[in-house]
Write an enzyme that holds these catalytic residues in place. Structure first.
Site, PDB file in Angstrom:
ATOM      1  N   PRO A 292       0.846  -1.128   0.138  1.00  0.00           N
ATOM      2  CA  PRO A 292       0.038   0.021   0.037  1.00  0.00           C
ATOM      3  C   PRO A 292       1.050   1.331  -0.086  1.00  0.00           C
ATOM      4  O   PRO A 292       1.725   1.349   0.842  1.00  0.00           O
ATOM      5  CB  PRO A 292      -0.708  -0.138   1.270  1.00  0.00           C
ATOM      6  N   ASP A 468       5.882   2.112   1.955  1.00  0.00           N
ATOM      7  CA  ASP A 468       5.022   1.171   1.876  1.00  0.00           C
ATOM      8  C   ASP A 468       4.469   1.215   3.433  1.00  0.00           C
ATOM      9  O   ASP A 468       5.009   1.014   4.423  1.00  0.00           O
ATOM     10  CB  ASP A 468       5.877  -0.240   1.814  1.00  0.00           C
ATOM     11  N   HIS A 469       3.241   1.593   3.461  1.00  0.00           N
ATOM     12  CA  HIS A 469       2.394   1.732   4.538  1.00  0.00           C
ATOM     13  C   HIS A 469       2.342   0.685   5.485  1.00  0.00           C
ATOM     14  O   HIS A 469       1.984   0.902   6.631  1.00  0.00           O
ATOM     15  CB  HIS A 469       0.768   2.267   4.226  1.00  0.00           C
ATOM     16  N   ARG A 470       2.544  -0.738   4.988  1.00  0.00           N
ATOM     17  CA  ARG A 470       2.688  -1.740   6.101  1.00  0.00           C
ATOM     18  C   ARG A 470       3.721  -1.729   6.960  1.00  0.00           C
ATOM     19  O   ARG A 470       3.632  -2.170   7.891  1.00  0.00           O
ATOM     20  CB  ARG A 470       2.818  -2.880   5.122  1.00  0.00           C
TER      21      ARG A 470
END
Lengths: 497, 379
Positions: A292, A468-470
């Site tokens: 994401p 990467d929002h993870r």
């Protein structure tokens, strides 16, 4: 009167529907004996020689080598009556098989199956990929072997006692593997490379350095055309992960194709998606839809950096290297990454772990004649400014010359894309697969800017950071971007880092 | 004496976790070296006449020729599949010829050499692989059970049979065949435990041909297979499986011990499958050609031929006659195979039970009616 008989391609492996004729071992006009090998056929299961069921003279080879032939189709015509001269119709036992018509429906035996394969009774179905084999012995040698009993040439019964059999292995011979496995090729390559070692030194059970990777990852790499031996695994015990493969693909991906010149007024051009374009697309889709993405922007006054650049370029230790704005961006990214190590990390889906890399392999997107490539500077954080400048210059030169090695393109952990060189202000970059952050560096422009309370003409650029929002929360991403911006705005602040 | 590659099985799949308590040097019984030199062994002597030696050579050569022809027939679409014994002729002929007339063998699907030694017509074996019957021989008359395709299952059949022999008080031994891969099967281990518990007159004859299809032995066992017998409580011996004389001597002695009530023995015939696992397999995908070349130098037939020639036991005329006989056999197998009639569709009901059950009779009748319901003859 010639008696023509045809040999139909048999099912040599329990439930196969087709086979590829790899090569013919006989030619038209050859005299063949029963069981003399006629051709080599590769099926989904094995490459085998087909021995002749007839003795006679070859009058026709019905398929070229390299052709995929349905089981039951005649492949060769043999005149079994040597007196005749050929030309009559094939004998009744060789009626042509129903080949083209009556194709089985999808899902049925012989019909199509998912993955472009053909449904068969057992096994994995005829292979859809190509395999290469080493050249085989000539037809005549094969013929001699066909019926001779092993050892038949031995001991013709003289009165002298014959010598004992020689059974010492021929130490000159190298391990040769004629199948399609990577293991064998590597073992063979290792044996050939390491000439000093005993020729038979490939220990059973330790057959060459086969890279560790799980089968789905192997398949994934194969589909994308990535050679696993060129990768360094980031998983447990050096196991190559999907992310590693993604990274390798991204590293060699090409730039978006130049808009094709209009082929003609009103005509559209359809370009097959294959090769590098296909790999690029797969990698980008994989990245875009697994990680994401969040993108943040920062506009920075870099006037001081540009002045520092002019001063530093005059220094003797930086003489001879290009002191570009990119160099400062790279240095700023490295300094900021040292402060925020989580930015330099990977998501390992399989292991459900975040891999925080011990060093920064800094990728630089470079436009080349072949398209976009992303070579990286290994352990860039340890380099001095001069070394970094040299490494960047070498990297881009090599890339522009089209000589970037796979090793340079794999293992990247953090990437900078310099869109500014195209006169663009900013963008929303897509992560290099397997990485967690990518910084886009826009054009440096003279702009009206509020400086010390007054509107001045200042040199201003825009930074865009996708992450990467993870792995990276908004806070971390913001702090990292702010640090990079601060370093570019006031290079002296590096002393505080 | 030429050593077989000790390294191969000493490669430890788990580094440092070997079996240091077990002897690291393997004992290999050999009476005929790969060079063709006749040697003696302190525990296994063999009195054998020249006539018998020539007979063994003939067996080996004919069985190999049969195997070559069957492989070719499969490649020509005449057999559904063929399991080649190439390279294992000595192990099978040695074991088969060691059996007494009254002994009983339980084969896998590769024991063509044993079948030959038990007087089974090659065509009766071929018919099974052509798919026209379930094996055409009488197991009782030949002392040779039907082929068993389920890996290792025959060791249970053999042990059960041997326990029956015991109860009959018959002086008879049972020879159970298995491969190296089968030693990893549960039923093989069960069979050995039962055989040991009851001191059953059964000999487990394991042809270690180094590969369970594609899996090399070192993946399956940390110790040489024959050493496993110690764990079950009966003797284990490793014999050069490419030495027909040594196999003959070792198997004879083991069978005699079984007949005399001394219980089971495990024989590991150390050999090599020169060909593919079956015609559906491609060994070049998992074996190095150099390994095959190495084993070619230990060919079981070449070494016996060298011995016969050197010792003037056989001359060129003998070898020529064997070759001619082999070609005749091959021609008979070829024509016999091509002439085999297709079985009638209803014959599949015939051998399910010794006596037809009402249900089966009903199924048969239904099937006949179903076939009769078509306008055209389905043949």
């Amino acid at each position: 009167m010639p008696t023509l008989r045809q040999f139909k391609l048999p099912d040599v492996g329990e439930g196969l529907t087709e086979g590829e004729i790899l090569q013919w071992l006989v030619a038209v006009g050859d005299t063949v004996t029963v069981n003399q090998p006629l051709c080599e056929v590769e099926t989904a299961k094995a490459a085998v020689e087909l021995p002749s069921p007839f003795a006679g003279t070859v009058t026709e080879l019905l398929f070229e080598a390299g052709t995929m032939v349905d089981v039951g189709t005649p492949i060769i015509t043999i005149d079994t009556d040597a007196g005749g001269a050929g030309g009559s119709a094939p004998a009744a036992d060789a009626e042509p098989a129903e080949a083209a018509d009556g194709e089985p429906a999808a899902g049925l035996i012989g019909g199509s199956a998912p993955g472009g394969r053909t449904a068969v009774l057992v096994g994995y179905g005829p292979r859809t990929t190509e395999a290469r084999r080493r050249p085989r012995r000539s037809g005549s040698a094969a013929a001699a072997r066909a019926t001779a009993l092993p050892g038949a040439d031995y001991g013709s019964g003289g009165t002298d006692q014959p010598p004992l059999l020689a059974t010492a292995p021929d130490m000159r011979s190298k391990p040769v593997r004629h199948g399609g496995l990577e293991v064998g090729r590597q073992a063979e390559a290792a044996a050939l490379r390491d000439d000093a070692a005993p020729a038979r030194g490939v220990a059973p059970g330790r057959r060459g350095p086969r890279p560790l990777a799980k089968p789905p990852v192997r398949k994934y790499a194969k589909d994308l055309g990535v050679d696993l031996t060129t990768l360094t695994g980031s998983g447990t015990d050096g196991c190559i992960t999907r992310a590693d493969v993604d990274a390798a693909v991204a590293a060699r991906t090409a730039a978006p194709a130049q808009p094709a010149a209009p082929a003609g007024a009103g005509t559209e051009q359809r370009i097959p998606v294959k090769g590098v374009r296909k790999a690029t697309a797969a990698a980008m889709v994989a990245s875009a839809f697994t990680a994401p993405h969040v993108t943040e922007f920062l506009t920075v006054d870099v006037t001081r950096m540009m002045k520092l650049r002019a001063r530093l370029a005059a220094r003797p230790e930086l003489a001879g290297v290009k002191v570009s704005p990119l160099l400062f961006v790279a240095k700023a990214v490295l300094l900021a990454a040292a402060r925020h190590p989580m930015v330099n990390s990977s998501w390992d889906e399989a292991a459900q772990e975040i891999v925080v890399h011990g060093q920064v392999n800094l990728g630089i997107a470079a436009a080349t004649p072949r398209g976009l490539v992303v070579p990286n500077v290994k352990d860039a954080g340890r380099l001095s400014l001069a070394e970094l400048a040299g490494a960047l210059a070498e990297l881009t030169e090599t890339a522009r010359a089209g000589r970037t090695s796979p090793a340079d393109m794999t293992g990247g952990t953090l990437t900078i894309t310099n869109v500014g060189v195209f006169g663009v202000d900013t963008g929303t970059p897509i992560l290099n697969p397997g990485e967690s952050a990518i910084l886009a560096f826009g054009a440096v422009r003279e702009m009206p800017w509020v400086h010390k309370g007054k509107v001045r003409v200042r040199q201003v650029t825009q930074l865009a950071l996708s992450f990467d929002h993870r792995i990276i929360d908004g806070e971390l991403g913001s702090r990292f971007l702010a640090d990079v911006g601060a370093l570019l705005h006031d290079p002296g602040s590096a002393l505080a880092f | 004496m030429t050593a077989l590659p000790e390294t191969r099985e000493m490669v430890d799949p788990v580094p440092g976790a070997g079996a240091p308590h077990l002897p690291q040097r393997t004992q290999l019984v050999q009476l005929l070296t790969p060079e063709g030199d006749r040697v003696e062994h302190p525990e296994y002597s063999l009195e054998i006449s020249d006539e018998e030696l020539r007979g063994l050579y003939r067996d080996l050569a004919l069985v190999r020729r049969w195997d070559v022809e069957a492989t070719a027939l499969q490649r020509q679409g005449e057999l559904g599949i063929w399991a080649s014994l190439l390279g294992q002729e000595a192990a099978q002929i040695g074991a088969g010829r060691a059996m007494a007339e009254t002994d009983m063998a339980f084969p896998t699907y590769r024991e063509h050499g044993v079948a030959w030694a038990r007087g089974v017509d090659p065509l009766h074996v071929i018919s099974l692989f052509r798919g026209v019957d379930n094996g055409g021989w009488d197991p009782v008359a030949r002392g040779f059970n039907l082929y068993t395709v389920v890996i290792g299952a025959q060791t249970l059949h053999a042990t059960g049979y041997a326990m029956g022999v015991q109860r009959d008080g018959a002086e008879q031994a049972v020879l159970a065949f298995l491969g190296d891969g089968a030693t990893s099967q549960g039923e093989v281990n069960e069979a050995m435990i039962w055989a040991a518990s009851f001191s059953a007159p059964v000999v487990f004859f394991c042809q270690n041909n180094q590969y369970a299809i594609s899996v090399p032995l070192e993946r399956q066992s940390r110790v040489p297979l024959y050493q496993r017998a110690a764990g079950f409580g009966f003797p284990g011996v490793r014999v050069d499986g490419n030495d027909v004389l040594a196999v003959l001597a070792v198997t004879r002695q083991a069978l005699q011990a079984a007949r005399e009530g001394q219980g089971p023995t495990f024989i590991e015939a150390f050999t090599y499958r020169m060909g593919a696992h079956t015609t559906s397999d491609d060994p070049t995908r998992y074996r190095l050609a150099s390994e095959l070349e190495e084993w070619k130098l230990r060919d079981p037939i070449a070494r016996l031929k060298a011995h016969l020639s050197r010792s003037s036991i056989a001359d060129a005329a003998f070898f020529d006659s064997v070759e001619a006989e082999a070609d005749e056999l091959a021609a008979r197998i070829r024509s016999g195979t091509l002439e085999m009639p297709d079985p009638t569709p209803t014959s599949m009901f015939d051998s399910v039970y010794a006596e037809q059950t009402p249900q089966l009779a009903q199924q048969r009748a239904d099937f006949v009616a179903y076939r009769a319901s078509f306008e055209e003859d389905g043949e």
